[in-house]
Design an enzyme around this catalytic site. Structure first.
Site, PDB file in Angstrom:
ATOM      1  N   GLY A  72       0.815  -1.207   0.000  1.00  0.00           N
ATOM      2  CA  GLY A  72       0.000   0.000   0.000  1.00  0.00           C
ATOM      3  C   GLY A  72       0.850   1.259   0.000  1.00  0.00           C
ATOM      4  O   GLY A  72       0.501   2.267  -0.629  1.00  0.00           O
ATOM      5  N   THR A  73       1.968   1.197   0.682  1.00  0.00           N
ATOM      6  CA  THR A  73       2.866   2.354   0.747  1.00  0.00           C
ATOM      7  C   THR A  73       3.415   2.683  -0.644  1.00  0.00           C
ATOM      8  O   THR A  73       3.478   3.853  -1.038  1.00  0.00           O
ATOM      9  CB  THR A  73       4.021   2.061   1.731  1.00  0.00           C
ATOM     10  OG1 THR A  73       3.449   1.790   3.019  1.00  0.00           O
ATOM     11  CG2 THR A  73       4.982   3.227   1.825  1.00  0.00           C
ATOM     12  N   GLN A 179      -7.526   0.456   4.277  1.00  0.00           N
ATOM     13  CA  GLN A 179      -8.383  -0.073   5.354  1.00  0.00           C
ATOM     14  C   GLN A 179      -9.830  -0.270   4.905  1.00  0.00           C
ATOM     15  O   GLN A 179     -10.569  -1.035   5.524  1.00  0.00           O
ATOM     16  CB  GLN A 179      -8.359   0.857   6.571  1.00  0.00           C
ATOM     17  CG  GLN A 179      -7.058   0.857   7.344  1.00  0.00           C
ATOM     18  CD  GLN A 179      -6.760  -0.457   8.049  1.00  0.00           C
ATOM     19  OE1 GLN A 179      -7.628  -1.306   8.251  1.00  0.00           O
ATOM     20  NE2 GLN A 179      -5.502  -0.643   8.425  1.00  0.00           N
ATOM     21  N   SER A 199      -3.920  -2.763  -0.313  1.00  0.00           N
ATOM     22  CA  SER A 199      -2.880  -3.637   0.236  1.00  0.00           C
ATOM     23  C   SER A 199      -3.496  -4.967   0.643  1.00  0.00           C
ATOM     24  O   SER A 199      -4.582  -5.003   1.226  1.00  0.00           O
ATOM     25  CB  SER A 199      -2.223  -2.979   1.451  1.00  0.00           C
ATOM     26  OG  SER A 199      -1.258  -3.850   2.007  1.00  0.00           O
ATOM     27  N   HIS A 201      -2.359  -7.361   2.811  1.00  0.00           N
ATOM     28  CA  HIS A 201      -2.247  -7.941   4.150  1.00  0.00           C
ATOM     29  C   HIS A 201      -3.264  -7.412   5.149  1.00  0.00           C
ATOM     30  O   HIS A 201      -3.350  -7.900   6.277  1.00  0.00           O
ATOM     31  CB  HIS A 201      -0.816  -7.831   4.693  1.00  0.00           C
ATOM     32  CG  HIS A 201      -0.393  -6.491   5.202  1.00  0.00           C
ATOM     33  ND1 HIS A 201      -0.418  -6.174   6.541  1.00  0.00           N
ATOM     34  CD2 HIS A 201       0.082  -5.400   4.566  1.00  0.00           C
ATOM     35  CE1 HIS A 201       0.040  -4.933   6.702  1.00  0.00           C
ATOM     36  NE2 HIS A 201       0.352  -4.442   5.518  1.00  0.00           N
ATOM     37  N   CYS A 324       4.182   6.228  23.841  1.00  0.00           N
ATOM     38  CA  CYS A 324       4.026   7.517  24.506  1.00  0.00           C
ATOM     39  C   CYS A 324       4.995   7.726  25.656  1.00  0.00           C
ATOM     40  O   CYS A 324       5.277   8.842  26.050  1.00  0.00           O
ATOM     41  CB  CYS A 324       2.616   7.653  25.073  1.00  0.00           C
ATOM     42  SG  CYS A 324       1.354   7.841  23.823  1.00  0.00           S
TER      43      CYS A 324
END
Ligand SMILES: *Cc1c(COP(=O)(O)O)cnc(C)c1O
Length: 391
Positions: A72-73, A179, A199, A201, A324
């Site tokens: 996808g990237t 997505q 994508s 996966h 975080c």
């Protein structure tokens, strides 16, 4: 370690056994190069043709509009750079503050190369105001690139309205549908986007295989030059993974037709139970329109990373926006763009369900989560420093 309780399908999905079966022959005897003219190669080429049809059917496209690539990237990078190549004098890109890193990192790089980037905001519900998109488009705008569905919150952007605006303004549109594909119906024939990223996966096929939808009327410049994919994407095709992608697309098309409400019902029971039985729980993002499988919740007073470690001891996999605790790493850019405070973002967890998620798994999660949240809250005074738990 108990049985795996995998509630992180937006990160990646398990390979469906039928997908694995479909791909295995192409890892064994059927090793031909699809560009070879003898039978072994022609069979591989025929397998690509079938997979291209299967992926095209999932998204309502024509097979010739599907270009297989590595992920996808890659699709997103190819789409945006392709649009920029149409008219090198246009140096303005419009995207949003809540994109996937594939888009954000490329746009940040483009900014260092002199491009002007408009980062459209979202509201507290994670929604995009399309009037702001319309207002941002100028004669310099080379491309608009936006998510179809947000990977962290599941929020769906109004892609029909977005496409209507870009069409009217005659600006190329790229949509990141990684997505959305397989989770909500997609009809690219009627939508009018020029480029769409996909994508495998995220829909029960292996990692490292993706596709770019290229509208047949759209201008295009390859990222990798070579003879394959009709010179639109060089590199010998990953036949086994493309076959897997095709099979996964076929299964997703069927699942969308037969059981569209199943996952949403599980998600709603999960969410409603946690919201009504634990104090200080909030949902991040609007109730609708969003993906049926994603629940992003803030559990005030906890450290999400500590929760992930305790969940892991019980086999439960879910995800936190991002790390975080170490001061240098920022909380989820998606949640902060929605106005969630840093502390609240660091107390947020994403649960994403899948086709195989069962009622029993939801029951188990609903037993584990309140217990872990209570444990963390008792160990960690609000405002105090996070307690470290051994993994
Ligand atoms: C996973 C994901 C990507 C990247 O896809 P890869 O195949 O992992 O490169 C892009 N956009 C969204 C929304 C994603 O969830």
């Amino acid at each position: 370690m108990s049985d795996l309780l995998y509630l992180d399908h937006n990160a990646t999905t398990p390979i469906d056994p039928l997908v694995c079966d479909a791909m295995l022959p192409w890892l064994r005897n059927e090793f031909g190069n699809p560009s070879s003219i003898y039978g072994l190669g022609r069979r591989a080429a025929a397998a690509l043709t079938k997979a291209r049809e299967q992926v095209a059917t999932l998204v309502g496209a024509q097979p010739s509009e599907i270009i297989f690539n590595s992920c996808g990237t890659e699709a997103t990078n190819t789409a945006i750079l392709s649009a920029l190549a149409i008219d090198p004098d246009k140096r303005h890109v419009i995207t949003s503050t809540v994109e996937h890193s594939a888009t954000i990192k490329l746009c940040e790089y483009l900014a260092t190369r002199g491009y002007e980037i408009t980062w459209l905001p979202v509201d507290a519900q994670g929604k995009l105001d399309v009037t702001k998109l319309e207002a941002a488009i100028t004669s310099e705008t080379a491309v608009v690139s936006l998510l179809w569905a947000n990977n962290e919150t599941g929020i769906l952007f109004p892609v029909e309205e977005i496409a209507a605006i870009t069409k009217r303004k005659k600006v190329p549109l790229h949509l990141d549908a990684v997505q959305a594909a397989g989770k909500v119906p997609i009809n690219l024939e009627t939508l009018g986007a020029q480029y769409v990223s996909l994508s495998a996966h995220k829909l029960y096929a292996p990692k490292g295989i993706g596709a770019l939808y290229l509208n047949r009327k759209a201008r295009y410049t390859p990222l990798l030059r070579g003879s394959q994919e009709e010179t639109r994407r060089g590199g010998t095709q990953n036949v086994a993974s493309i076959v897997a992608f095709g099979k996964a697309a076929e299964l997703a098309t069927a699942a969308l037709l037969t059981a569209p409400e199943h996952i949403a019902a599980l998600r709603d029971r999960f969410e409603q139970t946690l919201l009504s039985t634990i104090q200080g729980v909030r949902r991040n993002g609007a109730a609708e329109p969003r993906l049926p499988n994603t629940s992003n919740l803030t559990f005030s007073g906890i450290e999400a990373e500590s929760a992930l470690l305790l969940f892991d001891q019980e086999g439960l996999c879910c995800s936190a926006g991002s790390a975080c605790s170490s001061g240098s790493i920022n909380p989820s850019h998606v949640l902060t763009a929605m106005g969630v405070t840093r502390d609240e973002a660091c107390a947020s967890l994403r649960f994403s369900f899948g086709r195989t998620t069962t009622e029993e798994e939801i029951d188990r999660a609903l037993e584990i989560i309140p217990r872990v949240v209570a444990k963390l809250r008792s160990a960690q005074p609000v405002g105090g420093s996070p307690v470290q738990f051994a993994a």
